[in-house]
Design a protein around this motif. Structure first.
Motif, PDB file in Angstrom:
ATOM      1  N   ALA A  16       0.835  -1.201   0.000  1.00  0.00           N
ATOM      2  CA  ALA A  16       0.000   0.000   0.000  1.00  0.00           C
ATOM      3  C   ALA A  16       0.866   1.246   0.000  1.00  0.00           C
ATOM      4  O   ALA A  16       1.985   1.244   0.520  1.00  0.00           O
ATOM      5  CB  ALA A  16      -0.913   0.012   1.227  1.00  0.00           C
ATOM      6  N   PHE A  17       0.332   2.312  -0.578  1.00  0.00           N
ATOM      7  CA  PHE A  17       0.982   3.617  -0.537  1.00  0.00           C
ATOM      8  C   PHE A  17       0.049   4.598   0.159  1.00  0.00           C
ATOM      9  O   PHE A  17      -1.140   4.684  -0.150  1.00  0.00           O
ATOM     10  CB  PHE A  17       1.334   4.097  -1.944  1.00  0.00           C
ATOM     11  CG  PHE A  17       2.540   3.404  -2.506  1.00  0.00           C
ATOM     12  CD1 PHE A  17       3.808   3.945  -2.341  1.00  0.00           C
ATOM     13  CD2 PHE A  17       2.410   2.187  -3.166  1.00  0.00           C
ATOM     14  CE1 PHE A  17       4.922   3.291  -2.830  1.00  0.00           C
ATOM     15  CE2 PHE A  17       3.520   1.528  -3.655  1.00  0.00           C
ATOM     16  CZ  PHE A  17       4.787   2.082  -3.485  1.00  0.00           C
ATOM     17  N   GLY A  18       0.615   5.316   1.137  1.00  0.00           N
ATOM     18  CA  GLY A  18      -0.169   6.220   1.960  1.00  0.00           C
ATOM     19  C   GLY A  18      -0.688   5.519   3.196  1.00  0.00           C
ATOM     20  O   GLY A  18      -0.651   4.287   3.311  1.00  0.00           O
ATOM     21  N   TYR A  19      -1.151   6.308   4.159  1.00  0.00           N
ATOM     22  CA  TYR A  19      -1.706   5.744   5.381  1.00  0.00           C
ATOM     23  C   TYR A  19      -2.769   6.676   5.941  1.00  0.00           C
ATOM     24  O   TYR A  19      -2.922   7.824   5.504  1.00  0.00           O
ATOM     25  CB  TYR A  19      -0.609   5.476   6.420  1.00  0.00           C
ATOM     26  CG  TYR A  19       0.105   6.708   6.941  1.00  0.00           C
ATOM     27  CD1 TYR A  19      -0.342   7.375   8.079  1.00  0.00           C
ATOM     28  CD2 TYR A  19       1.245   7.195   6.301  1.00  0.00           C
ATOM     29  CE1 TYR A  19       0.319   8.495   8.557  1.00  0.00           C
ATOM     30  CE2 TYR A  19       1.912   8.316   6.775  1.00  0.00           C
ATOM     31  CZ  TYR A  19       1.448   8.962   7.905  1.00  0.00           C
ATOM     32  OH  TYR A  19       2.107  10.077   8.371  1.00  0.00           O
ATOM     33  N   ALA A  20      -3.522   6.166   6.909  1.00  0.00           N
ATOM     34  CA  ALA A  20      -4.510   6.968   7.625  1.00  0.00           C
ATOM     35  C   ALA A  20      -3.940   7.303   8.995  1.00  0.00           C
ATOM     36  O   ALA A  20      -3.356   6.437   9.650  1.00  0.00           O
ATOM     37  CB  ALA A  20      -5.812   6.184   7.776  1.00  0.00           C
ATOM     38  N   GLY A  21      -4.081   8.539   9.417  1.00  0.00           N
ATOM     39  CA  GLY A  21      -3.518   8.956  10.695  1.00  0.00           C
ATOM     40  C   GLY A  21      -4.517   9.746  11.522  1.00  0.00           C
ATOM     41  O   GLY A  21      -5.394  10.436  10.972  1.00  0.00           O
ATOM     42  N   TRP A  22      -4.402   9.624  12.838  1.00  0.00           N
ATOM     43  CA  TRP A  22      -5.261  10.339  13.777  1.00  0.00           C
ATOM     44  C   TRP A  22      -4.403  11.011  14.834  1.00  0.00           C
ATOM     45  O   TRP A  22      -3.419  10.420  15.319  1.00  0.00           O
ATOM     46  CB  TRP A  22      -6.228   9.379  14.476  1.00  0.00           C
ATOM     47  CG  TRP A  22      -7.276   8.778  13.592  1.00  0.00           C
ATOM     48  CD1 TRP A  22      -8.557   9.214  13.423  1.00  0.00           C
ATOM     49  CD2 TRP A  22      -7.157   7.603  12.770  1.00  0.00           C
ATOM     50  NE1 TRP A  22      -9.240   8.395  12.551  1.00  0.00           N
ATOM     51  CE2 TRP A  22      -8.388   7.400  12.134  1.00  0.00           C
ATOM     52  CE3 TRP A  22      -6.100   6.714  12.517  1.00  0.00           C
ATOM     53  CZ2 TRP A  22      -8.616   6.341  11.260  1.00  0.00           C
ATOM     54  CZ3 TRP A  22      -6.310   5.660  11.643  1.00  0.00           C
ATOM     55  CH2 TRP A  22      -7.561   5.481  11.027  1.00  0.00           C
ATOM     56  N   ALA A  23      -4.766  12.205  15.230  1.00  0.00           N
ATOM     57  CA  ALA A  23      -4.084  12.900  16.316  1.00  0.00           C
ATOM     58  C   ALA A  23      -4.456  12.261  17.654  1.00  0.00           C
ATOM     59  O   ALA A  23      -5.317  11.377  17.722  1.00  0.00           O
ATOM     60  CB  ALA A  23      -4.468  14.375  16.306  1.00  0.00           C
ATOM     61  N   ALA A  24      -3.806  12.717  18.717  1.00  0.00           N
ATOM     62  CA  ALA A  24      -4.083  12.174  20.048  1.00  0.00           C
ATOM     63  C   ALA A  24      -5.577  12.235  20.367  1.00  0.00           C
ATOM     64  O   ALA A  24      -6.205  13.290  20.211  1.00  0.00           O
ATOM     65  CB  ALA A  24      -3.287  12.950  21.099  1.00  0.00           C
ATOM     66  N   ASP A  33     -12.359   9.389  19.986  1.00  0.00           N
ATOM     67  CA  ASP A  33     -13.576  10.196  19.872  1.00  0.00           C
ATOM     68  C   ASP A  33     -14.441   9.704  18.717  1.00  0.00           C
ATOM     69  O   ASP A  33     -15.671   9.608  18.845  1.00  0.00           O
ATOM     70  CB  ASP A  33     -13.202  11.670  19.675  1.00  0.00           C
ATOM     71  CG  ASP A  33     -14.421  12.553  19.522  1.00  0.00           C
ATOM     72  OD1 ASP A  33     -15.231  12.615  20.460  1.00  0.00           O
ATOM     73  OD2 ASP A  33     -14.570  13.182  18.452  1.00  0.00           O
ATOM     74  N   GLU A  34     -13.817   9.365  17.593  1.00  0.00           N
ATOM     75  CA  GLU A  34     -14.578   8.874  16.442  1.00  0.00           C
ATOM     76  C   GLU A  34     -15.245   7.536  16.755  1.00  0.00           C
ATOM     77  O   GLU A  34     -16.356   7.253  16.283  1.00  0.00           O
ATOM     78  CB  GLU A  34     -13.667   8.762  15.222  1.00  0.00           C
ATOM     79  CG  GLU A  34     -13.208  10.110  14.695  1.00  0.00           C
ATOM     80  CD  GLU A  34     -12.312  10.008  13.473  1.00  0.00           C
ATOM     81  OE1 GLU A  34     -12.106   8.878  12.977  1.00  0.00           O
ATOM     82  OE2 GLU A  34     -11.812  11.054  13.021  1.00  0.00           O
ATOM     83  N   LEU A  35     -14.581   6.704  17.559  1.00  0.00           N
ATOM     84  CA  LEU A  35     -15.189   5.433  17.965  1.00  0.00           C
ATOM     85  C   LEU A  35     -16.415   5.676  18.851  1.00  0.00           C
ATOM     86  O   LEU A  35     -17.438   5.003  18.709  1.00  0.00           O
ATOM     87  CB  LEU A  35     -14.162   4.573  18.691  1.00  0.00           C
ATOM     88  CG  LEU A  35     -13.096   3.930  17.804  1.00  0.00           C
ATOM     89  CD1 LEU A  35     -11.946   3.413  18.655  1.00  0.00           C
ATOM     90  CD2 LEU A  35     -13.689   2.798  16.977  1.00  0.00           C
ATOM     91  N   ARG A  36     -16.303   6.626  19.751  1.00  0.00           N
ATOM     92  CA  ARG A  36     -17.442   6.946  20.612  1.00  0.00           C
ATOM     93  C   ARG A  36     -18.635   7.451  19.805  1.00  0.00           C
ATOM     94  O   ARG A  36     -19.792   7.229  20.159  1.00  0.00           O
ATOM     95  CB  ARG A  36     -17.037   7.977  21.672  1.00  0.00           C
ATOM     96  CG  ARG A  36     -16.249   7.399  22.836  1.00  0.00           C
ATOM     97  CD  ARG A  36     -16.085   8.408  23.949  1.00  0.00           C
ATOM     98  NE  ARG A  36     -15.192   9.494  23.572  1.00  0.00           N
ATOM     99  CZ  ARG A  36     -13.883   9.486  23.775  1.00  0.00           C
ATOM    100  NH1 ARG A  36     -13.309   8.436  24.352  1.00  0.00           N
ATOM    101  NH2 ARG A  36     -13.131  10.509  23.402  1.00  0.00           N
ATOM    102  N   ARG A  37     -18.326   8.131  18.697  1.00  0.00           N
ATOM    103  CA  ARG A  37     -19.393   8.655  17.837  1.00  0.00           C
ATOM    104  C   ARG A  37     -19.831   7.648  16.775  1.00  0.00           C
ATOM    105  O   ARG A  37     -20.606   7.964  15.887  1.00  0.00           O
ATOM    106  CB  ARG A  37     -18.923   9.960  17.175  1.00  0.00           C
ATOM    107  CG  ARG A  37     -18.754  11.104  18.164  1.00  0.00           C
ATOM    108  CD  ARG A  37     -18.469  12.415  17.472  1.00  0.00           C
ATOM    109  NE  ARG A  37     -17.135  12.504  16.898  1.00  0.00           N
ATOM    110  CZ  ARG A  37     -16.866  12.519  15.593  1.00  0.00           C
ATOM    111  NH1 ARG A  37     -17.840  12.424  14.703  1.00  0.00           N
ATOM    112  NH2 ARG A  37     -15.618  12.605  15.157  1.00  0.00           N
ATOM    113  N   ARG A  38     -19.307   6.442  16.867  1.00  0.00           N
ATOM    114  CA  ARG A  38     -19.654   5.348  15.956  1.00  0.00           C
ATOM    115  C   ARG A  38     -19.333   5.654  14.504  1.00  0.00           C
ATOM    116  O   ARG A  38     -20.054   5.221  13.584  1.00  0.00           O
ATOM    117  CB  ARG A  38     -21.123   4.948  16.110  1.00  0.00           C
ATOM    118  CG  ARG A  38     -21.427   4.315  17.467  1.00  0.00           C
ATOM    119  CD  ARG A  38     -22.901   3.996  17.609  1.00  0.00           C
ATOM    120  NE  ARG A  38     -23.136   3.251  18.844  1.00  0.00           N
ATOM    121  CZ  ARG A  38     -23.320   1.932  18.900  1.00  0.00           C
ATOM    122  NH1 ARG A  38     -23.288   1.222  17.797  1.00  0.00           N
ATOM    123  NH2 ARG A  38     -23.527   1.336  20.059  1.00  0.00           N
ATOM    124  N   VAL A  39     -18.276   6.418  14.285  1.00  0.00           N
ATOM    125  CA  VAL A  39     -17.770   6.597  12.926  1.00  0.00           C
ATOM    126  C   VAL A  39     -17.154   5.291  12.437  1.00  0.00           C
ATOM    127  O   VAL A  39     -17.221   4.964  11.251  1.00  0.00           O
ATOM    128  CB  VAL A  39     -16.722   7.735  12.893  1.00  0.00           C
ATOM    129  CG1 VAL A  39     -16.096   7.865  11.508  1.00  0.00           C
ATOM    130  CG2 VAL A  39     -17.371   9.051  13.312  1.00  0.00           C
TER     131      VAL A  39
END
Length: 201
Positions: free
Chosen positions: A151-159, A164-170
């Motif tokens: 794969a080229f590229g990645y997904a990243g999340w800040a601290a 938070d996205e999991l809590r919002r069911r994203v």
């Protein structure tokens, strides 16, 4: 064609994501080695029905590789040439994947645990990641891992962003089954992973 780069993993993303896991820096419920499954209602087109292998997740943030967005199939010799390797006598073609929207010129190989080389890190006990062009040469010379995904590229999340996205069911989660990662039909992967999702978020 744009220049693609394979470099030592520790240079690719913040070292805190990719150095050996230390219990004192990991959050209690680290998702490293889990799959993130995009909610069917996600609005970001970059992650529409995405399935992401979480490579690292700690207090500093998270990093993962999308594993169900194939781009094109190319001769391995061509890929080696594009990453600056002169040994282009290898044979065979490889399927490439869009690993995420961050630094799409950087390459990663998700692979089975039967291979370890420069820049290899453990995702879990059965899945590893290498970001060094030597693994491409080894794959081309039949010395690489039995199973791999480039794969080229990645997904990243800040601290705390992913939390938070999991809590919002994203996102939903499920353990990173090796068959899902490497063998499942990519067009069916989201449905298969979604059917296995944790339901007590």
């Amino acid at each position: 064609l744009r220049r693609l780069i394979f470099v030592l993993t520790a240079i690719v993303v913040p070292e805190t994501f990719l150095t050996a896991a230390q219990p004192q820096i990991l959050i209690d419920d680290s998702l490293a080695g889990q799959l993130l499954i995009a909610s069917p209602t996600i609005r970001d087109p970059r992650f529409d029905h995405a399935v992401i292998l979480v490579v690292r997740h700690n207090h500093d943030g998270a990093m993962g590789i999308v594993i169900n967005m194939p781009t094109d199939e190319r001769p391995l010799a061509n890929i080696l040439e594009m990453v600056g390797e002169k040994d282009t006598n290898v044979t065979g073609k490889v399927q490439l994947f869009a690993g995420g929207p961050v630094q799409t010129e950087l390459g990663f190989v998700i692979h089975s645990s039967d291979y370890r080389g420069p820049g290899t890190i453990d995702v879990n006990e059965r899945v590893l990641m290498t970001s060094n062009s030597r693994i491409l040469r080894d794959i081309g010379n039949n010395k690489g891992p039995q199973k791999s995904l480039i794969a080229f590229g990645y997904a990243g999340w800040a601290a705390h962003q992913l939390d938070d996205e999991l809590r919002r069911r994203v996102w939903f989660t499920t353990p990173a089954d090796v068959n899902l990662i490497f063998d499942e039909n990519r067009e069916k992967l989201w449905e298969s992973a979604y059917a296995r999702r944790a339901r007590d978020l």
